[in-house]
Design an enzyme around this catalytic site. Structure first.
Site, PDB file in Angstrom:
ATOM      1  N   ARG A 207       0.873  -1.173   0.050  1.00 59.26           N
ATOM      2  CA  ARG A 207       0.156  -0.025   0.044  1.00 59.26           C
ATOM      3  C   ARG A 207       0.942   1.084  -0.017  1.00 59.26           C
ATOM      4  NH1 ARG A 207      -2.514  -1.814   5.667  1.00 59.26           N
ATOM      5  NH2 ARG A 207      -0.379  -2.440   5.486  1.00 59.26           N
TER       6      ARG A 207
ATOM      7  N   PHE B  86     -11.352  -2.941   5.549  1.00 55.38           N
ATOM      8  CA  PHE B  86     -12.151  -2.290   4.293  1.00 55.38           C
ATOM      9  C   PHE B  86     -13.655  -2.195   4.614  1.00 55.38           C
ATOM     10  CE2 PHE B  86      -9.104  -1.216   1.057  1.00 55.38           C
ATOM     11  CZ  PHE B  86      -7.906  -1.536   1.853  1.00 55.38           C
TER      12      PHE B  86
ATOM     13  N   GLY C 294     -10.513   5.992  -3.867  1.00 59.27           N
ATOM     14  CA  GLY C 294      -9.729   6.579  -4.898  1.00 59.27           C
ATOM     15  C   GLY C 294      -8.170   5.947  -5.097  1.00 59.27           C
TER      16      GLY C 294
ATOM     17  N   CYS D 122      -4.792   2.962  -7.738  1.00 62.17           N
ATOM     18  CA  CYS D 122      -4.946   1.342  -7.987  1.00 62.17           C
ATOM     19  C   CYS D 122      -6.280   0.987  -8.053  1.00 62.17           C
ATOM     20  CB  CYS D 122      -4.290   0.732  -6.723  1.00 62.17           C
ATOM     21  SG  CYS D 122      -2.526   1.104  -6.644  1.00 62.17           S
TER      22      CYS D 122
ATOM     23  N   ARG E 241      -4.168  11.328  -7.215  1.00 68.72           N
ATOM     24  CA  ARG E 241      -5.010  10.723  -8.203  1.00 68.72           C
ATOM     25  C   ARG E 241      -6.090   9.930  -8.150  1.00 68.72           C
ATOM     26  NH1 ARG E 241       0.205   6.982 -10.289  1.00 68.72           N
ATOM     27  NH2 ARG E 241       0.699   7.128  -8.015  1.00 68.72           N
TER      28      ARG E 241
HETATM   29  C1  UGA Z   1      -4.292  -0.973  -2.629  1.00 77.04           C
HETATM   30  C2  UGA Z   1      -4.035  -2.207  -2.179  1.00 77.04           C
HETATM   31  O1  UGA Z   1      -4.560  -1.964  -0.587  1.00 77.04           O
HETATM   32  C3  UGA Z   1      -2.964  -2.868  -2.080  1.00 77.04           C
HETATM   33  O2  UGA Z   1      -2.994  -4.114  -1.427  1.00 77.04           O
HETATM   34  C4  UGA Z   1      -2.522  -2.783  -3.446  1.00 77.04           C
HETATM   35  O3  UGA Z   1      -0.832  -3.306  -3.684  1.00 77.04           O
HETATM   36  C5  UGA Z   1      -2.292  -1.543  -4.346  1.00 77.04           C
HETATM   37  O4  UGA Z   1      -3.780  -0.904  -4.132  1.00 77.04           O
HETATM   38  C6  UGA Z   1      -1.920  -1.567  -5.380  1.00 77.04           C
HETATM   39  O5  UGA Z   1      -2.617  -2.291  -6.431  1.00 77.04           O
HETATM   40  O6  UGA Z   1      -0.807  -1.231  -5.917  1.00 77.04           O
HETATM   41  P1  UGA Z   1      -3.665   1.748  -2.036  1.00 77.04           P
HETATM   42  O7  UGA Z   1      -4.185   2.100  -3.365  1.00 77.04           O
HETATM   43  O8  UGA Z   1      -2.298   2.225  -1.768  1.00 77.04           O
HETATM   44  O9  UGA Z   1      -3.301   0.190  -2.122  1.00 77.04           O
HETATM   45  O10 UGA Z   1      -4.551   2.096  -0.664  1.00 77.04           O
HETATM   46  P2  UGA Z   1      -5.419   1.630   0.128  1.00 77.04           P
HETATM   47  O11 UGA Z   1      -5.013   1.757   1.638  1.00 77.04           O
HETATM   48  O12 UGA Z   1      -6.042   0.273  -0.153  1.00 77.04           O
HETATM   49  O13 UGA Z   1      -6.849   2.556   0.000  1.00 77.04           O
HETATM   50  C7  UGA Z   1      -7.419   2.723  -1.284  1.00 77.04           C
HETATM   51  C8  UGA Z   1      -8.622   3.421  -1.157  1.00 77.04           C
HETATM   52  O14 UGA Z   1      -9.672   2.849  -0.524  1.00 77.04           O
HETATM   53  C9  UGA Z   1      -8.497   4.879  -0.568  1.00 77.04           C
HETATM   54  O15 UGA Z   1      -9.110   5.826  -1.155  1.00 77.04           O
HETATM   55  C10 UGA Z   1      -9.236   4.570   0.671  1.00 77.04           C
HETATM   56  O16 UGA Z   1      -9.792   5.783   1.277  1.00 77.04           O
HETATM   57  C11 UGA Z   1     -10.267   3.649   0.427  1.00 77.04           C
HETATM   58  N1  UGA Z   1     -10.800   2.839   1.576  1.00 77.04           N
HETATM   59  C12 UGA Z   1     -10.160   1.929   2.232  1.00 77.04           C
HETATM   60  C13 UGA Z   1     -12.184   2.933   2.200  1.00 77.04           C
HETATM   61  O17 UGA Z   1     -12.834   3.992   1.269  1.00 77.04           O
HETATM   62  N2  UGA Z   1     -12.975   2.085   3.117  1.00 77.04           N
HETATM   63  C14 UGA Z   1     -11.891   1.381   3.504  1.00 77.04           C
HETATM   64  O18 UGA Z   1     -12.513   0.783   4.498  1.00 77.04           O
HETATM   65  C15 UGA Z   1     -10.764   1.052   3.120  1.00 77.04           C
END
Ligand code: UGA
Length: 455
Positions: free
Chosen positions: A160, A275, A283, A286, A353
């Site tokens: 992440r 999650f 957003g 990824c 992004r």
């Molecule tokens: C995500 C995955 O979690 C990683 O495992 C993966 O390696 C990465 O994509 C990738 O493909 O490179 P990342 O995009 O850095 O990682 O961020 P996350 O922490 O997963 O959050 C993603 C989005 O989901 C954020 O906008 C966050 O606010 C949102 N989110 C997350 C929620 O709205 N609710 C939740 O309960 C969790």
């Protein structure tokens, strides 16, 4: 082992630094001149906790270096990791051009091998996120350009942003999609320190979490399945978020509280608590890209991924539902002053992004709202794409004379604000909490009203 890493972005640089710290000899290839210059001068061009300190240590001890010359990096490498970007085209189809360039450069580098190095059969490994079948295509492309024998593998990355070094040292699992047992064996050896956790967790390394189980599970499979595991993981996590957001929307209709509902379902071990944070949607670089690329990939095979289509649509609508709430509560909007707390797509990063904040601000600008915004890290990036607001250095400046505040990114510094001071500074009294992260009673006692999602 001798390792070449092509592409020094989040994935490539984090992997290079951790492998070098575990004793491998790593050469990172970066073709962007300014990034390479920065890396060579010992400065990371991305901000990630622990990265800079470990990088300095490895460069000093000689296990890590950087170049823009693929031949130099690949000369003696037994593993060549490719971690270049896989952006999407306008149609959301994956753009493989950076991968193709990397493969062509590797082909030319392998053909220049001399002496003993000619006897090393390298494993060419794709870490970038790609649709199932891409490795097969890249293998053909490489084989057409060199006579040097090689093996291929797919080894997707699950780190992440904001926690990339921690996630690389302490992953939940390692996925190795090799074309044969030899390639799987070589990658298992590459990651043996991580799999067996044979290193200490003294600083500058991040601390090992309590109750961390070893050995770390390794999923040994084919390249096609490994490629699918990455897309399926991100799509599943996005599904969890859209699901909880829909339940939150329903909670608003029936006067239930999504925080209690999420806790209640997350305690079921089959579901799990992670999650399930409802809000204005996901957003980043990824989830939005990977879900749409998987949707596209399925479509190209004649398969309609009905569930994924809904996940994407729910996420698109979620930020507009939130906006509708703002419009209703502050009607009429023109001439109002609204403060935005948080621009980055999530805390701990300057990445904007696909950040919901930018869409929200664009819409509110069209409503002729006077906007003020702040973020601990993302203001320079935000300025480059959105000029319709006044960027402030701190939340109190944002609050001055504001009719309302919108919390978009749950940075810890916004959660622990001096709310009595905020209440005095604001003209209005409504705080829209887009992440359900604020403690209502301790804020509302100052005469403010917190409006969240699904509460
Ligand atoms: C995500 C995955 O979690 C990683 O495992 C993966 O390696 C990465 O994509 C990738 O493909 O490179 P990342 O995009 O850095 O990682 O961020 P996350 O922490 O997963 O959050 C993603 C989005 O989901 C954020 O906008 C966050 O606010 C949102 N989110 C997350 C929620 O709205 N609710 C939740 O309960 C969790």
């Amino acid at each position: 082992m001798q390792v070449a890493v092509i592409g020094c972005g989040y994935v490539g640089l984090s992997t290079s630094v951790v492998l070098a710290d575990l004793g491998h000899k790593v050469i990172g290839v970066e073709i962007d001149k300014s990034k390479l210059e920065s890396l060579r001068s010992g400065k990371s061009h991305i901000f990630e906790a622990h990265l800079q300190e470990i990088m300095e240590k490895c460069v000093k001890s000689g296990t890590l270096s950087f170049t823009d010359d693929h031949a130099e990096a690949c000369r003696d490498a037994s593993v060549i990791l490719i971690a270049v970007g896989t952006p999407t085209r306008e149609s959301w189809q994956i753009d493989l051009s950076q991968l193709e360039c990397a493969i062509d450069a590797v082909a030319s580098a392998l053909s220049k091998r001399e002496g003993k190095a000619k006897g090393i059969e390298p494993v060419i490994v794709v870490k970038s996120t790609v649709p199932s079948g891409t490795m097969d295509y890249l293998k053909e492309r490489l084989a057409a350009q060199t006579d040097i024998p090689f093996r291929v593998a797919s080894n997707p990355e699950f780190l992440r942003e904001g926690q990339s070094i921690f996630d690389t040292f302490y992953p939940d699992r390692i996925v190795i999609g090799g074309e044969d047992t030899e390639s799987i064996g070589i990658l298992t050896e590459l990651y043996s320190g991580i799999i067996g956790q044979t290193f200490d967790d003294k600083p500058p390394r991040p601390r090992r979490p309590a109750n961390f189980h070893t050995p770390i599970p390794v999923v040994k499979t084919t390249p096609r399945s490994a490629e699918m595991i990455k897309y399926a993981s991100n799509a599943f996590l996005a599904t969890k978020i859209s699901f909880i957001n829909e339940i939150a929307n329903l909670c608003e209709e029936v006067d239930a509280d999504i925080m209690d509902v999420a806790r209640g379902i997350g305690l079921d071990a089959r579901i799990g608590p992670q999650f399930l944070r409802a809000g204005i949607g996901y957003g980043g670089s990824c989830f939005p890209k990977d879900t749409k690329a998987l949707q596209q990939h399925a479509g190209s095979r004649g398969y309609t991924f009905t569930l994924l289509n809904a996940v994407i649509e729910v996420n698109r609508i979620q930020r507009y539902r939130f906006l509708a709430k703002i419009r209703r509560a502050l009607d009429p909007l023109p001439g109002r002053t609204i403060g935005v707390l948080g621009i980055a797509f999530k805390p701990g990063t300057d990445d904007i992004r696909e950040a919901p904040s930018i869409d929200l601000m664009r819409e509110l600008q069209m409503d002729r709202v006077k906007l003020r915004a702040t973020d601990p890290k993302a203001i320079p990036n935000a300025r480059a794409v959105f000029s319709g607001c006044e960027y402030c250095t701190d939340p109190y400046e944002v609050a001055k004379g504001a009719d309302a505040l919108i919390l978009v990114t749950e940075w810890p510094e916004f959660i622990n604000l001096d709310w009595s001071k905020i209440a005095k500074l604001m003209k209005g009294w409504i705080i829209f909490d887009g992440r359900n992260c604020l403690d209502r009673p301790s804020i509302e006692k100052y005469g403010l009203q917190v409006i969240g999602v699904g509460r």
